[in-house]
Design a protein around this motif. Structure first.
Motif, PDB file in Angstrom:
ATOM      1  N   GLU A 224       0.827  -1.206   0.000  1.00 37.82           N
ATOM      2  CA  GLU A 224       0.000   0.000   0.000  1.00 37.82           C
ATOM      3  C   GLU A 224       0.864   1.260   0.000  1.00 37.82           C
ATOM      4  O   GLU A 224       0.535   2.256  -0.654  1.00 37.82           O
ATOM      5  N   GLY A 225       1.980   1.207   0.726  1.00 35.74           N
ATOM      6  CA  GLY A 225       2.876   2.354   0.756  1.00 35.74           C
ATOM      7  C   GLY A 225       3.518   2.617  -0.588  1.00 35.74           C
ATOM      8  O   GLY A 225       3.588   3.762  -1.049  1.00 35.74           O
ATOM      9  N   LEU A 226       3.984   1.547  -1.238  1.00 32.86           N
ATOM     10  CA  LEU A 226       4.613   1.717  -2.549  1.00 32.86           C
ATOM     11  C   LEU A 226       3.603   2.185  -3.585  1.00 32.86           C
ATOM     12  O   LEU A 226       3.924   2.994  -4.462  1.00 32.86           O
ATOM     13  N   GLU A 227       2.381   1.696  -3.471  1.00 34.05           N
ATOM     14  CA  GLU A 227       1.327   2.141  -4.384  1.00 34.05           C
ATOM     15  C   GLU A 227       1.053   3.629  -4.209  1.00 34.05           C
ATOM     16  O   GLU A 227       0.797   4.349  -5.187  1.00 34.05           O
ATOM     17  N   ALA A 228       1.111   4.107  -2.975  1.00 35.67           N
ATOM     18  CA  ALA A 228       0.876   5.533  -2.722  1.00 35.67           C
ATOM     19  C   ALA A 228       1.905   6.413  -3.415  1.00 35.67           C
ATOM     20  O   ALA A 228       1.606   7.565  -3.760  1.00 35.67           O
ATOM     21  N   LEU A 229       3.099   5.866  -3.631  1.00 31.87           N
ATOM     22  CA  LEU A 229       4.168   6.643  -4.266  1.00 31.87           C
ATOM     23  C   LEU A 229       4.096   6.639  -5.792  1.00 31.87           C
ATOM     24  O   LEU A 229       4.901   7.307  -6.443  1.00 31.87           O
ATOM     25  N   ASP A 230       3.169   5.892  -6.358  1.00 31.38           N
ATOM     26  CA  ASP A 230       3.132   5.755  -7.822  1.00 31.38           C
ATOM     27  C   ASP A 230       3.031   7.095  -8.533  1.00 31.38           C
ATOM     28  O   ASP A 230       3.555   7.254  -9.643  1.00 31.38           O
ATOM     29  N   ALA A 231       2.348   8.054  -7.930  1.00 30.94           N
ATOM     30  CA  ALA A 231       2.153   9.346  -8.592  1.00 30.94           C
ATOM     31  C   ALA A 231       3.372  10.258  -8.495  1.00 30.94           C
ATOM     32  O   ALA A 231       3.402  11.317  -9.125  1.00 30.94           O
TER      33      ALA A 231
END
Length: 327
Positions: free
Chosen positions: A299-306
């Motif tokens: 979830e943390g890595l996904e949050a950084l996608d942008a």
């Protein structure tokens, strides 16, 4: 990320030592004791990375890095006092070395020194005075949330059980809010917009939640050298952590009984502690927590996608991987 942590640790050591020199000689030993545990300095690095996502870092950011570490140390001093912990990082805690009053004074001194350090950030090197005021607000709000979480932790010791939701809400306050604040300090100082602040807030909170869950696991399966205290101390103090919650919810009675023999007892033999940890493993509680760590990482890595793919983003990903997978 590992090399950056080592670099930050070196910078902080000299900077924080310099701040002790302005204190009264009678007071300085208290803070030397409080600041003695080495720690891993993730929060100071988060300040730097929050800035480096868009701009090259400079020495002007060091006071903000000192500020977040001093807030962290202030909360640990108080936490050790409230929990009756005799050690921190393998060294005597302030409360055990100097007493409860000294712990209270040290916590306040560190908190005040943190704000003083933050106000030493040169405004001309940032996006302006409003950004600096915003950082003070972020830091103070984080302190409020930490102590809210600490009170929940203490109050839960008096209850028969708590839910997973209550556990995650608690650690999001005690640890998640401070790592969130660390990342936001660097971002706000460089003038991040609201959209980016929201992204970094989410990542920072998820990172801190994962960090605390990892620490709770280390209390059970880490080594004394790694955690700086004896294995199983949270069990002995009756701390309701996720492994305990899971085992008490789904574990068979014989395993729950092995855990009850040490939970909240204050002291137990190494064999009794080892049996309790083995029971937690047999109940699947350790593996269950590992799965939650992996979820928080994803979830943390996904949050950084942008966020654009720059070295600072890769360092943030590396920090999350260290927390989730490095033992």
């Amino acid at each position: 990320a590992v090399d950056m942590l080592a670099e930050v640790a070196g910078q902080l050591k000299s900077a924080m030592t310099a701040r002790l020199k302005v204190l009264l000689p009678e007071v300085a030993p208290l803070l030397r004791c409080a600041l003695a545990p080495s720690g891993s300095r993730e929060r100071a690095l988060l300040v730097r990375l929050g800035w480096e996502l868009r701009k090259p870092v400079g020495d002007h950011l060091l006071p903000a890095m000192v500020a977040i570490e001093m807030v962290q140390f202030s909360t640990l001093v108080i936490d050790d006092w409230l929990d009756g912990s005799s050690q921190r990082g393998g060294l005597p805690s302030v409360a055990s070395e100097f007493g409860s009053a000294a712990a209270a004074v040290s916590g306040e001194l560190l908190s005040a020194s943190a704000i003083q350090a933050l106000l030493d950030v040169p405004v001309q090197e940032t996006s302006g005075s409003e950004a600096l005021i915003g950082c003070v607000r972020v830091l103070e709000e984080a302190r409020i949330h930490v102590y809210e979480g600490q009170w929940l932790d203490l109050s839960y010791e008096q209850t028969d059980c708590i839910t997973e939701q209550q556990y995650f809400e608690m650690i999001a306050l005690t640890t998640g809010r401070l790592t969130e604040a660390a990342l936001l300090l660097g971002a706000i100082l460089r003038g991040a917009d609201r959209y980016e602040v929201e992204i970094l807030s989410r990542f920072g909170r998820l990172f801190g939640t994962a960090l605390q869950l990892r620490n709770d696991l280390c209390d059970l399966i880490g080594s004394p050298e790694l955690i700086g205290r004896n294995v199983g101390e949270d069990l002995l103090r009756g701390k309701k952590r996720l492994p305990w919650i899971h085992a008490m919810t789904v574990g068979p009675e014989n395993l729950r009984e092995s855990i009850r023999r040490v939970f909240g007892k204050g002291s137990a033999s190494n064999g009794e502690i080892a049996s309790a940890v083995a029971a937690l493993r047999a109940a699947g509680s350790i593996d269950y927590c590992m799965k939650h760590l992996s979820r928080l990482r994803d979830e943390g890595l996904e949050a950084l996608d942008a966020i654009p793919d720059v070295p600072a983003k890769r360092a943030l990903r590396g920090l999350m991987d260290i927390v989730a997978h490095s033992w």
